[in-house]
Design a protein around this motif. Structure first.
Motif, short mmCIF file in Angstrom:
data_model
loop_
_atom_site.label_atom_id
_atom_site.label_comp_id
_atom_site.label_asym_id
_atom_site.label_seq_id
_atom_site.Cartn_x
_atom_site.Cartn_y
_atom_site.Cartn_z
N LYS A 173 -8.20 4.71 9.11
CA LYS A 173 -7.18 5.74 8.86
C LYS A 173 -6.16 5.30 7.80
O LYS A 173 -5.09 5.89 7.68
N ASN B 209 -4.98 4.78 3.99
CA ASN B 209 -5.18 5.30 2.63
C ASN B 209 -4.24 4.64 1.65
O ASN B 209 -3.02 4.82 1.76
N ASN C 146 -3.29 4.82 -2.30
CA ASN C 146 -3.54 5.70 -3.44
C ASN C 146 -2.81 5.20 -4.68
O ASN C 146 -1.87 4.43 -4.57
N LYS C 147 -3.24 5.66 -5.82
CA LYS C 147 -2.60 5.34 -7.10
C LYS C 147 -2.40 3.83 -7.29
O LYS C 147 -1.37 3.38 -7.80
N ILE C 148 -3.38 3.07 -6.83
CA ILE C 148 -3.30 1.62 -6.98
C ILE C 148 -3.53 1.26 -8.45
O ILE C 148 -4.40 1.82 -9.11
N ARG D 224 1.09 -4.00 6.05
CA ARG D 224 0.22 -3.59 4.95
C ARG D 224 1.00 -2.82 3.90
O ARG D 224 0.81 -3.02 2.70
N LEU E 84 2.76 -4.74 1.14
CA LEU E 84 1.99 -5.39 0.08
C LEU E 84 2.19 -4.70 -1.26
O LEU E 84 1.99 -5.29 -2.31
N LEU E 85 2.57 -3.45 -1.21
CA LEU E 85 2.76 -2.70 -2.46
C LEU E 85 4.15 -2.90 -3.06
O LEU E 85 4.43 -2.41 -4.14
N ASN F 266 5.69 4.44 -1.26
CA ASN F 266 5.40 4.71 -2.66
C ASN F 266 6.02 3.64 -3.53
O ASN F 266 7.19 3.31 -3.36
N GLY G 146 1.43 1.53 -6.42
CA GLY G 146 0.54 2.46 -5.74
C GLY G 146 1.22 3.01 -4.51
O GLY G 146 2.40 2.77 -4.28
N SER G 147 0.47 3.76 -3.72
CA SER G 147 1.06 4.30 -2.50
C SER G 147 0.10 4.08 -1.35
O SER G 147 -1.08 3.81 -1.54
N MET G 148 0.64 4.14 -0.13
CA MET G 148 -0.19 3.99 1.04
C MET G 148 0.18 5.05 2.04
O MET G 148 1.34 5.42 2.14
N ASN G 149 -0.77 5.57 2.76
CA ASN G 149 -0.39 6.27 3.98
C ASN G 149 -1.41 6.05 5.06
O ASN G 149 -2.59 5.83 4.80
N GLU G 150 -0.93 6.04 6.28
CA GLU G 150 -1.75 5.66 7.42
C GLU G 150 -1.19 6.37 8.65
O GLU G 150 0.02 6.57 8.77
N SER G 151 -2.10 6.77 9.56
CA SER G 151 -1.66 7.46 10.78
C SER G 151 -1.95 6.62 12.01
O SER G 151 -2.94 5.91 12.06
N ILE G 152 -1.06 6.72 12.98
CA ILE G 152 -1.25 6.01 14.25
C ILE G 152 -1.00 7.01 15.37
O ILE G 152 -0.07 7.81 15.30
N ASP G 153 -1.84 6.94 16.40
CA ASP G 153 -1.64 7.80 17.57
C ASP G 153 -0.42 7.33 18.36
O ASP G 153 -0.22 6.13 18.55
#
Lengths: 370, 370
Positions: free
Chosen positions: A102, A104, A106-108, B270, B273-274, B297, B301-308
């Protein structure tokens, strides 16, 4: 470009090639790792212009392409991912996404591979074959006496000299010489090359210490190519004729002592505790019948310690830079070692009976230095 | 002075007291470790003027005396010796010899102990008792949010506040507050002191994480004294009234999320790291029914991640300095944690049901920062 690889394979491959990413450079393309899957397999490549590394990793190519990624960011992002499949996709505008479960990214940061320097081609017809363990060992046992003296590039490399099935590896820095001789499984044409120490250092970090697995080495006029597993390392060779070391070696001696290596090493290491870095105090070695006395004098205090030995020939008192003795003793595996000496101004030789290793260390004048 | 001790006991004692030897100082006596055996036992003492450590080691006193030794040299020399009896002898002119087996150190740097500052006396009648493990844990779980801001010394310390059998430990740095509450075995008079973070850091390095063994802590107006094993640590207290934190705490909330701690921690790690160091990009947390989405952002780059998650109350989008969340999450041992929020401009509280810990973190304005 679009590929899918397992995180662990990708991570392992990146760790290998990242050894050829320079830590400081003004050319930003050198800070990149290239992923090239135009040829039907997934190749990772890095190249610092002195040496370059290429490795092939398993994975699925969904769309062929070649892209350069900022090495630092790519290595850290991949390392942080869970152990599962990773998809890397870069579009025509070099927008890169990295997807795992899950997560993602992006734009790395990524860019065209056009400016990237591929590894030089080397003729791969006649390999010299060594076990991984042998190559790793011989580098460890000699690399400490190269010099980073910019004025003499040759001292920054190691001589690899092949005669039949004999490989002689030599390094020297003006104060000492390290020599290891290895019997190889096959015989080869005579040859001498000088391989940069930095390349050898990085290669020995990558290869496992496996005795049953081999490294193939190919040479041409200007390059050496090391091939193992799915990895290729290509390095420039250092040009010119290496130092004539044979005329510095001699089997004559006036004094020979046989001493327990571990005891001698602990004793000299202890002596160095009294010296600050940059302080050139010698350890003074006083060889007598059955006993050697080591002493050191500095502003912080003095030490002396005796070790039992077997002596042959004359008594002798001689001074050495303790670091040079320590470096050599650390990489000798024998329990007892033989040290051959002539007088207080001539080099000592630490050498085994079948000449598989020779460590020459120049003495220091301890009357003026002490 | 002349003493004989086992190398291992001497080495252990030196390792303890050397924590109070300052790494940088203009007063050379502070770089010393004092050996004082005038009182019939062998005491090792070091004192950096903010805190000092004294420990007693077993051994034989052949001649009483008190001598100051250069800490660095003494520690390294003793460490280098074989595991056997060590004789330290210093004559009236402060010529010191250290002898172990066939090893002789002579003329080792040493000096009179006249200038040396002994540890301040602290009244030792009413100890507060904590297990070693409890003290070590509570320091680890709070010390990261002290501040080394020279302009506000109080932020460099931790509040230890006792009410009956309750110990509350608090640290804060202007962006966050860490609070741990511990039930003690005994009840004490109410009291508040501010202990320098540096002292607490060094003490937690020295004490073992043993739950069955106790530390006794004594307080007077200006000092705290920690007593454990054969070791005494005395520290200055930081003067003044600590920040009024109770008025910053609140149990009201509009949004509550329960989330797996490990998943949340990996995800935020994680995201960082950006970001390059010094770059103040927030991690943006978007809380919805059953799911939280984290995104970041940056130029890399950018990251996105989902957690329950389990959510209670309103949806909310809020930004945080990822480091502050990471620091708090790392020291919480619960598998699932509850985070309480009010709105995008109010602090979040990470808190367990019985209030044994509370971590307050201020949000950052992500519309302008992002």
């Amino acid at each position: 470009m679009k590929i899918v690889c397992s995180k662990s394979e990708l991570n392992a491959g990146l760790n290998i090639v990242s050894k050829a990413v320079p830590s400081k450079t003004t050319m930003s393309i050198l800070e990149c790792i290239l992923i090239d899957c135009t040829g039907g397999n997934i190749k990772l490549i890095a190249n610092d212009m002195e040496f370059g590394i290429e490795t092939v990793i398993p994975g699925t190519i969904l769309e062929k392409g070649v892209v350069a990624y900022d090495a630092n960011i790519l290595v850290n992002l991949i390392k942080s991912l869970p152990d599962n499949d990773v998809t890397i996709e870069t579009d025509a505008d070099f927008n890169t996404s990295i997807i795992c479960e899950k997560i993602n990214f992006n734009k790395i940061l990524s860019r065209s591979g056009d400016e990237f320097s591929y590894l030089p081609k080397v003729d791969m017809s006649n390999p010299v074959v060594l076990s991984k363990l042998t190559l790793k060992d011989v580098v460890r046992q000699t690399i400490f006496s190269i010099s980073d003296n910019e004025a003499n590039k040759m001292m920054g490399g190691e001589l690899f000299e092949i005669n039949g099935d004999n490989l002689r590896v030599v390094s020297l820095d003006g104060h000492r010489i390290s020599i290891r001789i290895i019997k190889m499984k096959n015989a080869y044409n005579s040859m001498k090359v000088i391989i940069p120490g930095k390349t050898l250092n990085e290669i020995s970090k990558i290869i496992s210490g496996d005795d049953s697995d081999d490294v193939e080495i190919y040479f041409d006029k200007n390059h050496a190519l090391f091939k193992f597993d799915d990895t290729t390392v290509v390095t420039r060779l250092i040009e010119g004729d290496y130092f004539k070391i044979d005329q510095m070696l001699s089997n004559e001696y006036e004094t020979k002592m046989i001493v327990n290596k571990k005891e001698l090493l602990s004793c000299i290491s202890r002596a160095t505790l009294l010296i600050k870095e940059g302080d050139k105090k010698p350890v003074i070695i006083n060889i007598k019948d059955g006993i050697v006395n080591l002493s050191i004098n500095s502003v912080a205090g003095s030490m002396n310690e005796s070790i039992d030995i077997t002596k042959e020939g004359k008594d002798l008192m001689i001074g050495f830079n303790p670091k040079f003795l320590i470096d050599a003793l650390r990489v000798i595996d024998d329990e007892n070692i033989s040290i051959y000496l002539v007088n207080a101004k001539a080099p000592c030789f630490i050498r085994d009976d079948d000449n598989s290793y020779t460590y020459l260390v120049l003495p220091v004048n301890f009357t003026s230095a002490g």
